[in-house]
Motif scaffolding. Structure first.
Motif, short mmCIF file in Angstrom:
data_model
loop_
_atom_site.label_atom_id
_atom_site.label_comp_id
_atom_site.label_asym_id
_atom_site.label_seq_id
_atom_site.Cartn_x
_atom_site.Cartn_y
_atom_site.Cartn_z
N PHE A 124 51.17 42.19 37.31
CA PHE A 124 51.35 40.86 36.75
C PHE A 124 52.51 40.06 37.35
O PHE A 124 52.33 38.89 37.70
N PRO A 125 53.70 40.61 37.52
CA PRO A 125 54.80 39.80 38.06
C PRO A 125 54.54 39.26 39.47
O PRO A 125 55.18 38.30 39.90
N PHE A 126 53.59 39.82 40.18
CA PHE A 126 53.31 39.42 41.55
C PHE A 126 52.05 38.55 41.68
O PHE A 126 51.67 38.16 42.78
N MET A 127 51.40 38.27 40.56
CA MET A 127 50.20 37.43 40.57
C MET A 127 50.60 35.96 40.70
O MET A 127 51.58 35.52 40.10
N GLU A 128 49.83 35.22 41.48
CA GLU A 128 50.08 33.80 41.68
C GLU A 128 48.79 33.03 41.38
O GLU A 128 47.70 33.60 41.40
N GLU A 129 48.94 31.74 41.14
CA GLU A 129 47.79 30.84 40.92
C GLU A 129 46.81 31.40 39.89
O GLU A 129 45.61 31.48 40.14
N TYR A 147 46.76 37.72 44.65
CA TYR A 147 47.65 38.87 44.73
C TYR A 147 47.62 39.38 46.16
O TYR A 147 46.55 39.71 46.68
N VAL A 148 48.76 39.41 46.81
CA VAL A 148 48.90 39.84 48.20
C VAL A 148 47.89 39.09 49.09
O VAL A 148 47.07 39.68 49.79
N ARG A 149 47.91 37.77 48.99
CA ARG A 149 47.10 36.83 49.80
C ARG A 149 45.60 36.95 49.58
O ARG A 149 44.81 36.44 50.35
N ASN A 150 45.16 37.66 48.57
CA ASN A 150 43.73 37.78 48.26
C ASN A 150 43.47 37.22 46.87
O ASN A 150 44.29 37.34 45.98
N ARG A 151 42.30 36.62 46.68
CA ARG A 151 41.90 36.05 45.39
C ARG A 151 41.03 37.07 44.66
O ARG A 151 40.11 37.64 45.24
N TYR A 152 41.34 37.30 43.39
CA TYR A 152 40.64 38.29 42.58
C TYR A 152 40.16 37.69 41.27
O TYR A 152 40.71 36.71 40.78
N LEU A 153 39.15 38.35 40.70
CA LEU A 153 38.66 38.08 39.36
C LEU A 153 38.92 39.34 38.56
O LEU A 153 38.61 40.44 39.01
N LEU A 154 39.50 39.20 37.37
CA LEU A 154 39.82 40.34 36.51
C LEU A 154 39.23 40.08 35.13
O LEU A 154 39.35 38.98 34.60
N PRO A 175 41.08 45.31 54.26
CA PRO A 175 40.99 46.71 53.87
C PRO A 175 40.90 46.94 52.36
O PRO A 175 40.78 48.06 51.92
N HIS A 176 40.93 45.87 51.56
CA HIS A 176 40.92 46.02 50.11
C HIS A 176 39.50 46.27 49.59
O HIS A 176 38.54 45.67 50.07
N PRO A 177 39.36 47.13 48.59
CA PRO A 177 38.03 47.37 48.01
C PRO A 177 37.52 46.11 47.31
O PRO A 177 38.30 45.35 46.74
N VAL A 178 36.22 45.90 47.34
CA VAL A 178 35.61 44.72 46.74
C VAL A 178 35.67 44.79 45.22
O VAL A 178 35.87 43.78 44.56
N MET A 179 35.53 45.98 44.65
CA MET A 179 35.58 46.13 43.20
C MET A 179 36.36 47.39 42.85
O MET A 179 36.20 48.41 43.48
N GLN A 180 37.23 47.27 41.81
CA GLN A 180 38.04 48.40 41.37
C GLN A 180 38.10 48.41 39.85
O GLN A 180 38.05 47.37 39.22
N MET A 181 38.29 49.59 39.30
CA MET A 181 38.56 49.75 37.87
C MET A 181 40.07 49.97 37.75
O MET A 181 40.63 50.80 38.48
N SER A 207 37.93 36.60 47.55
CA SER A 207 38.11 36.11 48.92
C SER A 207 37.92 37.27 49.89
O SER A 207 38.78 38.13 50.03
N ILE A 208 36.79 37.30 50.53
CA ILE A 208 36.47 38.39 51.45
C ILE A 208 36.72 37.91 52.89
O ILE A 208 36.17 36.91 53.32
N HIS A 209 37.59 38.63 53.58
CA HIS A 209 37.94 38.32 54.98
C HIS A 209 37.33 39.40 55.88
O HIS A 209 37.07 40.51 55.44
N ASP A 210 37.11 39.05 57.15
CA ASP A 210 36.49 39.98 58.09
C ASP A 210 37.24 41.31 58.16
O ASP A 210 36.63 42.37 58.15
N LYS A 211 38.54 41.26 58.28
CA LYS A 211 39.34 42.47 58.39
C LYS A 211 40.15 42.65 57.12
O LYS A 211 41.36 42.49 57.11
#
Length: 78
Positions: free
Chosen positions: A67-72, A24-31, A51-57, A45-49
């Motif tokens: 959902f409509p914007f999720m890929e792979e 989602y938005v070029r980042n890989r997530y686990l849900l 700005p996304h939080p590592v964990m969210q509720m 997928s943690i990149h040096d720069k």
């Protein structure tokens, strides 16, 4: 896995206790579902720069909005 998910299938897998991986938005997530109407999203997928939080509720409504914007999308049983 190459499988195209519908929102209903995606929701069903989460309800069954599966962990869903997606991009989602070029980042890989686990849900995964953590409580009724409550999901935990973890940045894989943690990149040096990054700005996304590592964990969210998230609420179910927010998951449905994303959902409509999720890929792979892939899943793994916990």
């Amino acid at each position: 896995m190459g499988e195209q998910f519908t929102l209903e299938e995606f929701d069903e897998r989460l309800e069954e206790g599966f962990q869903m991986y997606y991009t989602y938005v070029r980042n890989r997530y686990l849900l995964f579902k953590s409580a009724e109407n409550c999901y935990t999203q973890q940045l894989v997928s943690i990149h040096d720069k990054n700005p996304h939080p590592v964990m969210q509720m998230l609420t179910k409504k927010r998951v449905y909005e994303m959902f409509p914007f999720m890929e792979e999308i892939e899943y793994k049983q916990s």
